[in-house]
Design an enzyme around this catalytic site. Structure first.
Site, PDB file in Angstrom:
ATOM      1  N   HIS A 267       1.200  28.377  -4.904  1.00  0.00           N
ATOM      2  CA  HIS A 267       1.701  28.400  -4.374  1.00  0.00           C
ATOM      3  C   HIS A 267       1.727  28.609  -2.931  1.00  0.00           C
ATOM      4  CE1 HIS A 267       5.667  27.908  -7.141  1.00  0.00           C
ATOM      5  NE2 HIS A 267       5.414  29.153  -7.303  1.00  0.00           N
TER       6      HIS A 267
ATOM      7  N   LYS B 223       6.831 -13.203  14.830  1.00  0.00           N
ATOM      8  CA  LYS B 223       7.782 -13.400  15.050  1.00  0.00           C
ATOM      9  C   LYS B 223       8.391 -15.221  14.550  1.00  0.00           C
ATOM     10  CE  LYS B 223      11.369 -14.002  19.050  1.00  0.00           C
ATOM     11  NZ  LYS B 223      10.936 -14.357  20.630  1.00  0.00           N
TER      12      LYS B 223
END
Length: 556
Positions: A310, A137
């Site tokens: 595919h 932080k």
């Protein structure tokens, strides 16, 4: 921001001594806790234990060590705010400019056979995440370090920067720290919410019953699914586009420690662990199709080749050698094989590459565990061909290597265990008057394994260890049967004497009539239809052998 004081508290002590020595050499004062402090002191480094620093000893069996204003005040104070710095001065709190912490080994603890819930609870770190989050932080004034692999780079930057780390470096470290703590908490949440209700005593205290008796460890498939599922993935690359050019896409590797097969490079044995040797960058569809091909081919222990187009196998074969498997797989559907994905489960040699070249077979991606030096040299001429190596799984054939499978739906997520049930000969139940021969049983098992990787409804004709016709993704099973027959005829293959695998039961006899007309002599299917008697009777009428497995393999 010159680093003058560092706090080092490590569970994973890899590289800790070298890093601490490097900091000390630059005049950094070292603070440390327990075992880390002993390690540094025994190595001749000057270090202040955190208890001496705060004036409070470690207490409650080590549960409380760093939870103190002198620690968190020194980390969290904003250096750019005079009021914050005045407060530190008033209370005699020096700044802590670097926090080097990694956390209690929760993952290693719960992976141990017989681990108890109490042992797992005691290996949940509290002070470590608090310090990491505080430092992250306040990255504008503090550097936070969680990864031993970063130590050399950070020392080098400090040496060249008069003891400082740039703001960009501190911000990057802060992001890494927040990811580290988020994943740590997520792992704990997954494991705890995956425990059955009887994992806790009525009093709410952890029991001494081995957790493996009431829930599996985080390194195996959960006995039930976590109530709150936390996932973690590392972005590997941004892709040019998704399934279509107007869609944006990226490729992520799974970083969730839900499996003993997990690693930072993806699941061992999974396509995510690929290493690209050459060729153009992979597309979204390349990766998806390569996954389909690899998942199928690695299920075989004998030399195998799988060709995917595919997302569906259009040719699969096994043989004594990879080159023979390729020749057989290619015969199934040469038209569909053009521009497909080619996967092998063994080291690809020059014979395989020569066979591909001889057929003028255009391949988008070539996947194998390894390639010989001669094969690599021959492939180098095909500069656009994407060539990937993927390590085979260290598990039995048939294991997909994935612990859990996910499918995103609108507003939610479907989660399931992988379909890795490999049917064996002992699982087969003959339901017709005619029984399959030993050779037909081998082909039936081969066909059943291939059908597992074909989109439903799936019908697969096989013979002599190769696919002869594949019908995939139709709404009607009889249409899949007809399509498989059409593909075989188009490839010049005969289905006379072939065997057939169906991924699910035949709802009507028409499917049996159709495959019998095509020339099939044996069928493998799950069974379980309300019309099983009708379907079995049709098989008997045609003199076809039919076996039930009791296992359905839908693939949607």
């Amino acid at each position: 921001m010159k680093i003058r004081q560092a706090l080092i508290s490590l569970s994973d002590k890899r590289g800790a001594l070298e890093f601490a020595r490097g900091l000390a050499a630059q005049g950094v004062h070292l603070l440390s806790t327990g075992g880390t402090a002993r390690l540094l002191r025994e190595s001749g480094l000057s270090v202040t234990e955190i208890g001496d620093y705060t004036g409070f000893p470690e207490m409650l069996d080590g549960r409380v060590k760093t939870l103190h204003p002198k620690v968190h005040g020194g980390i969290l104070a904003r250096r750019d705010l005079p009021a914050h710095m005045d407060t530190l001065k008033t209370h005699g709190i020096p700044t802590i400019d670097l926090v080097c912490v990694n956390l209690y080994p929760f993952a290693a603890t719960i992976a141990q056979p017989g681990v108890t819930l109490a042992e797992a609870i005691e290996n949940i770190d509290i002070g470590g995440p608090a310090m990491l989050r505080s430092a992250a932080k306040n990255y504008t004034g503090v550097a936070v370090v969680t990864d031993p692999d970063d130590y050399p780079r950070l020392l080098s930057e400090m040496q060249h920067g008069d003891g400082e780390l740039s703001l960009a470096t501190r911000f990057a470290l802060a992001k890494k720290a927040f990811v580290h703590t988020a994943r740590y908490d997520g792992m704990i949440a997954n494991w705890l919410t995956g425990l059955p209700e009887n994992a806790e005593a009525p009093s709410g205290n952890p029991t001494e019953t081995p957790a493996t008796e009431v829930a599996t460890t985080a390194s195996s498939v959960p006995s039930r699914f976590p109530e709150c599922l936390q996932l973690a993935f590392d972005r590997a690359e941004i892709l040019r586009y998704g399934e279509n050019a107007h869609q944006r896409a990226a490729f992520y590797r799974d970083a969730t420690p839900l499996s003993s097969h997990s690693s930072h490079s993806g699941r061992t044995g999974g396509i995510a662990a690929y290493r690209q040797l050459q060729g153009k960058e992979l597309s979204y569809n390349n990766i998806a199709d390569a996954d389909a091909a690899w998942e199928c081919v690695k299920c075989f222990t004998t030399p195998a080749c799988v060709i995917v187009k595919h997302a569906n196998p259009c040719g699969v074969a096994i043989a004594g050698q990879l080159v023979q498997a390729y020749e057989k797989a290619f015969q199934t559907d040469p038209a569909s094989a053009f521009g497909g994905i080619l996967a092998f489960n063994g080291e690809v040699d020059l014979d395989v590459i020569d066979a591909i070249n001889a057929r003028k077979h255009f391949v988008e991606v070539l996947v194998a565990p390894a390639f010989t030096a001669e094969a690599k040299t021959a492939l180098a001429a095909k500069t656009n061909l994407r060539v990937l190596t993927v390590p085979l799984p260290a598990t039995h054939a048939g294991d997909t290597g994935h612990t859990l499978e996910f499918k995103r739906i609108g507003g939610g997520l479907l989660v399931q265990t992988a379909d890795n049930f490999a049917v064996q000969a002992s699982d087969l139940k003959c339901v017709t008057r005619r029984a399959p021969t030993a050779a037909q049983v081998e082909d039936l098992l081969f066909a059943e394994r291939v059908a597992r990787f074909v989109k439903s409804n799936a019908i697969v004709f096989c013979g002599n260890g190769m696919t002869l016709g594949v019908g995939a993704g139709q709404m009607s099973r009889v249409d899949s049967t007809r399509i498989a027959g059409i593909k075989a005829r188009n490839a010049g293959l005969t289905l006379k004497g072939s065997v057939v695998a169906s991924d699910a039961f035949f709802p009507f006899r028409d499917g049996i009539d159709t495959l019998a007309e095509a020339g099939a002599v044996a069928v493998i299917q799950p069974g379980g239809s309300v019309r099983d008697d009708e379907v079995i009777a049709a098989a008997d009428e045609h003199g076809i052998a039919m076996v039930f497995t009791g296992i359905r393999h839908f693939r949607h």
